[in-house]
Every structure is written in C-alpha cells, then in structure tokens.
Design a protein around this motif. Structure first.
Motif: not given
Ligand code: NAP
Length: 507
Positions: A342-343, A363-367, A452-457
């Motif tokens: 996710t980064d 920075k607030d999440g991939m889009e 899980s790694w499916y979710l971001d920070a």
C-alpha cells in the motif's frame, strides 16, 4: 555522452504485467516502445522469488495469459521454475526482446507539461515517453520490519524474496518470521534439513488442502491436439472462482462452511491440542488470503519445529525475543514478512503535473481511476493499480482487463491526433473510489476481524477489487472520455511561460 531515447510508450517492469503490456502494444501495432527493467532478466516476482517450495496457488491453466496458452503445464499448480520459464517463452514468442532495456532501474519520472511527455531517468540512461505504463507490481519490494537489535545479529539474515542460495541451512537453527503465503511454502521445504526451526507466528493463517497433482501426458497431448480443451479447462477454473466471489464480497457468513473444512485440515495433521489451538485463527476465513498446502501442518507438527505464537520483538546478539518474552538462539533468520504493497515504492519516483510526487498525492491512501490512472498524472497508468487485486482468483485476468483499458487509452490518444494527453478528472477518480469503498463495507476483508496487507495505514482496503473479474472486465473495456480532461500542447507563443501557469491554463 549519456544516451537518450524517445519512445511513444515506456513500460516499467517485465513481470506478468509489463510483458503483457508489451505483447498487447505489439498486437495493437505499436512498436515504438521500451520495457525498462531494473534486473538483468524478465519475470518480476517469479524471477525474484526462488525460495525453496515456491509455487503458485492459482492453477496454471488460469494463471497464464489467455493469448499464450501452455498445453504443457506439468502440474495443476506449477512451481516458480516453470512459471519463470513460461515468461521467458512469452518474451521470445511475441518478439519482446528487442524492446527490453535490462538493468535500467527507473530513478525518476517527471511530467513535462510543455512537451506533453514523461522524462524518465534510469540507472543506465534517460528516456522520454508520451505514455508511461507502470507495471512494477505490488509484490516487488520486500518488507523487513524494523526490529531493535537486528543489525547486530551475528548470523545470516535474508528475506523470502531475496533467498541466498549460497547459504546452506542444513543443520542450522533457523527462525522463520511470518506465516503468510511465502512462509507456509518455505517451512515444509526446509524443515527436513534444518536442526531446529522456530516459527514466529503473529497471526495464524487459514490453510486449506491443495488439490495439486501432475498433469498427465494424456491430458497434455489432448490440450496440444485440441486447444479448445485447454480453453475449456481454463473456463471451468475461472467460472468456479467467479461463483465464489459473492461469499467474500457480500455474504461472509457463508464462509463458515469453508472454515469447518480448514479446521478439519488442521486436526488431520496436528494431534497436539495445544499446538492445534495455537495454529487456529480467530478471524473469519478469507479475511486474509486463504492459503493452500498439504505439507505445512505436517511439517509444523514435526519435533524439530517450535511455534512461537507471537511476533518478533527484539534481537539480542544471536537470541531472538518474541513479543511473548520467549527467547530462542538461532543461526539464521528468514523474513517472510511480505512486501511494500500500500506504500508502492515507485510512487516516490513519479512527479506529476504539479510537481507533486505520486507518493505525496497518495499520502492518505492510493486512489486511481479504474485501477489505472491517477489525478494529476497525465498519460501515466499502472497495471495492477489500486483496488485491482483479487482474494481468490488469477491476477492474470485482472492484468488482461487493464491491458484492454491501456489499448483503448492509446487508441483515444491516436484519435486526438497526437500532441495531446489525457488527465483523469479528480471528480471521476473520487466517484470511482467512493463506489469501490462503498462496496468494500460488506466484504470479509473489512468485516472479518483481521488485519492484513490488503488494508493501508488508515484501515482502507486500497488493494482488492470488491467484485468479480467479469465486472472488472466490463468496467475497463473502454476509456470513458468524460472521465478525462484532454490536454493539448501549449501554443508555441506560450511555450516560454513557466509550466505551472500553462497547466493551470489547461485546466
Ligand atoms: P504476507 O502475506 O504479507 O505475510 C507476511 C507475514 O509476516 C504475516 O504472517 C505477518 O503477520 C508476518 N509479519 C510481519 N511483520 C512481522 C513481525 N514483526 N513479526 C512477526 N511476523 C510478522 O507476505 P508473503 O507471505 O510474502 O505473501 C505476500 C503475497 O504474495 C501473498 O498474499 C500472495 O498474494 C503472494 N504470494 C503468493 C504465493 C502463492 O501463489 N502461493 C506465494 C507467496 C506469496 P500478520 O499476519 O500478523 O501481519
């Protein structure tokens, strides 16, 4: 003098995504392109991951390109060696070699708003391209957690995706950190040879039996003589998985039955009730990727294996200290701790229309828009971009959908007559992501009670597609031009003004 090449399209990466893009470009009649690859050979994740036991848990007849069927897959679930050889074969068959620029690591990409092209700096020269197709993959940069004392560990340390084949594990005390898809393949492969194997399990995975077998000579002959039989086989594998999607995305309660089968799988191999309890997850199956193995639990139950039911907290010399306080002395540490998903590291090297990096934009999440393009980054697209991953089927299906989108994108640019770029409208990106995230609410990945790694920070699922592969195929069949702004090259008189002003004028 440093070399410079200008191309219509620069593809980055030569894994399934990059090679697929290259083949599709040629099939669209586009030959003016390069594939920039940081390593010295093709294959992406199937080149980098060569750990003992490495194989794919999607059947090969589905985990391959529809345009490059292989009647000779040796097993239902093929190993890394065969998949890597398949990708080399695809490279040769479709004439991709002349386009490859190996040992060309992309260091920086910058949108030139005057020239309407990307300036690309690599470790072996510079390029410019009208369009960038970034296929660097979500599972390419290994993640090693920041463990206090790790740098002073006197023994051997490596990550599953950077296996050191020169280091013999035979007779050694080895710690395996993590119990994801990679670790559960490594454990049974190395358990018979090591003296002691200590498995640091932060969260137990759900592991189901793996229906793996040799594909018989008769089957292979049949697929060779009558190719439609291989297509049928693929169709069947695809259809079964499409039917399963609803349980993951809409009705996680239905997964309870699968959980029963998974519990039986543990009970079959692990007789010690204390160990069984330690290995049994407490979250809904499917929340993390469901793993497939017939050999993992039997290996874990062997007397030379210890399961520490906690993460690794600290390293003190050659002693590993678990989060539960247990101490274990080892000779080697293998990290099966996953990747920067996710980064996405390439995002730090991409600078768009406002000079902002993609990492900052995200920075607030991939889009992205339809998993491909991002607002502020004209003529730049990803293969396996945000929310294009799958929980239960073949990523190659998603990649091929994205290649349809890429092909139409390039067609649209041709129709526009050159000297033009397409910029995803922020409103379209926003609308797409609101739709995706709304559908995410009901999924097992959100409600299943796991991390899980499916979710971001921020706890947002920016990696998976919350629908069937068929739906994604329909959503990416064509570029909807109303979702893009057409940017034209500035008139020559305006060409000397600073580029920011010109971009603003283009808005
Ligand atoms: P992963 O699924 O991200 O697993 C990482 C593991 O490391 C998890 O068990 C995680 O625990 C653990 N971990 C992370 N930090 C830790 C720490 N500080 N201490 C202890 N444990 C820690 O990575 P992966 O196994 O490499 O797999 C990544 C993806 O690659 C898979 O999901 C799959 O998509 C793909 N893959 C596929 C195959 C296949 O086809 N068979 C094989 C390998 C990989 P938590 O669960 O608590 O976070």
């Amino acid at each position: 003098m440093a070399k410079h090449e200008h191309v219509r399209v620069a593809v980055i990466g030569s894994g399934f995504g990059g090679l697929g893009a290259a083949v599709r470009l040629r099939r669209e009649g586009i030959t003016d392109f390069v594939v920039l690859e940081r390593a010295d050979s093709v294959g992406g994740t199937w080149r980098d991951n060569s750990y003992p036991g490495c194989a794919c848990d999607v059947p090969s007849h589905l985990y391959s390109f529809s345009f490059a069927p292989n009647p000779d897959w040796p097993r239902t679930f093929s190993g890394q060696r065969h998949i890597r050889a398949y990708l080399e074969h695809v490279t040769d068959t479709f004439g991709i070699r002349p386009h490859l620029r190996l040992n060309h690591e992309v260091l920086r990409m910058e949108w030139d708003a005057d020239a309407l092209r990307w300036e690309i700096e690599t470790s072996s020269g510079s390029f410019s391209a009208e369009v960038v197709v970034s296929a660097t993959g979500p599972l390419s940069d290994p993640k090693i957690p920041d463990i206090p004392g790790l740098s002073d560990f006197p023994g051997k340390v490596f990550h599953s995706a950077r296996w050191d084949h020169d280091y013999a594990l035979t007779g050694k005390r080895v710690a395996m950190i993590g119990t994801g898809a990679s670790a559960i393949q490594i454990v049974p492969a190395i358990q018979p040879q090591v003296r002691r194997l200590t498995l640091f399990q932060r969260t137990p995975p759900w592991v189901m039996p793996r229906m793996d077998r040799n594909i018989t000579g008769a089957e292979r002959r049949l697929h060779r003589a009558l190719p439609f039989t291989a297509t049928l086989r693929r169709g069947l594998l695809w259809g079964i998985r499409e039917l399963q999607v609803g349980a993951f995305t809409k009705h996680p309660g239905e997964l309870g039955l699968v959980e029963k089968l998974a519990r039986a799988n543990i009970a079959r191999a692990v007789k010690d009730p204390a160990l069984r309890a330690r290995l049994t997850p407490s979250y809904r199956i499917g929340c993390k990727r469901i793993l497939l193995s017939n050999t993992y639990y039997p290996a874990v139950a062997q007397p030379n294996v210890d399961v520490v039911a906690s993460g690794l907290r600290e390293v003190r010399g050659s002693i590993l200290v678990g989060a539960d306080g247990t101490e274990t002395e080892v000779d080697a540490i293998v990290f099966g701790t996953g990747f920067h998903v996710t980064d996405m590291p390439i995002a730090e090297r991409v600078f768009g229309a406002d000079g902002l990096s993609l990492a900052d934009a995200w920075k607030d999440g991939m889009e992205s828009l339809r998993g491909a393009t991002a607002a502020g980054f004209p003529n730049w697209m990803t293969i396996i971009g945000p929310n294009t991953g799958l929980g239960n089927s073949s990523m190659i299906l998603m990649i091929e959908s994205q290649l349809n989108y890429m092909a139409d994108y390039l067609r649209q640019l041709t129709v526009l007559g050159g000297r033009a770029a397409l910029a995803a409208r922020p409103s379209a990106v926003g609308a797409w992501n609101r739709k995706v995230q709304a559908r995410m609410e009901r999924t097992v990945w959100k409600s299943g009670g796991c991390e899980s790694w499916y979710l971001d920070a921020n706890g947002r699922n920016t990696t998976l597609w919350p629908g069937t592969t068929g739906e994604f195929r329909r959503e990416t069949r064509q570029v909807d031009l109303s979702e893009y702004e057409v940017i034209r090259a500035p008139a020559p008189a305006a060409a000397s003004r600073p580029s920011r002003t010109k971009k603003e004028a283009a808005k």
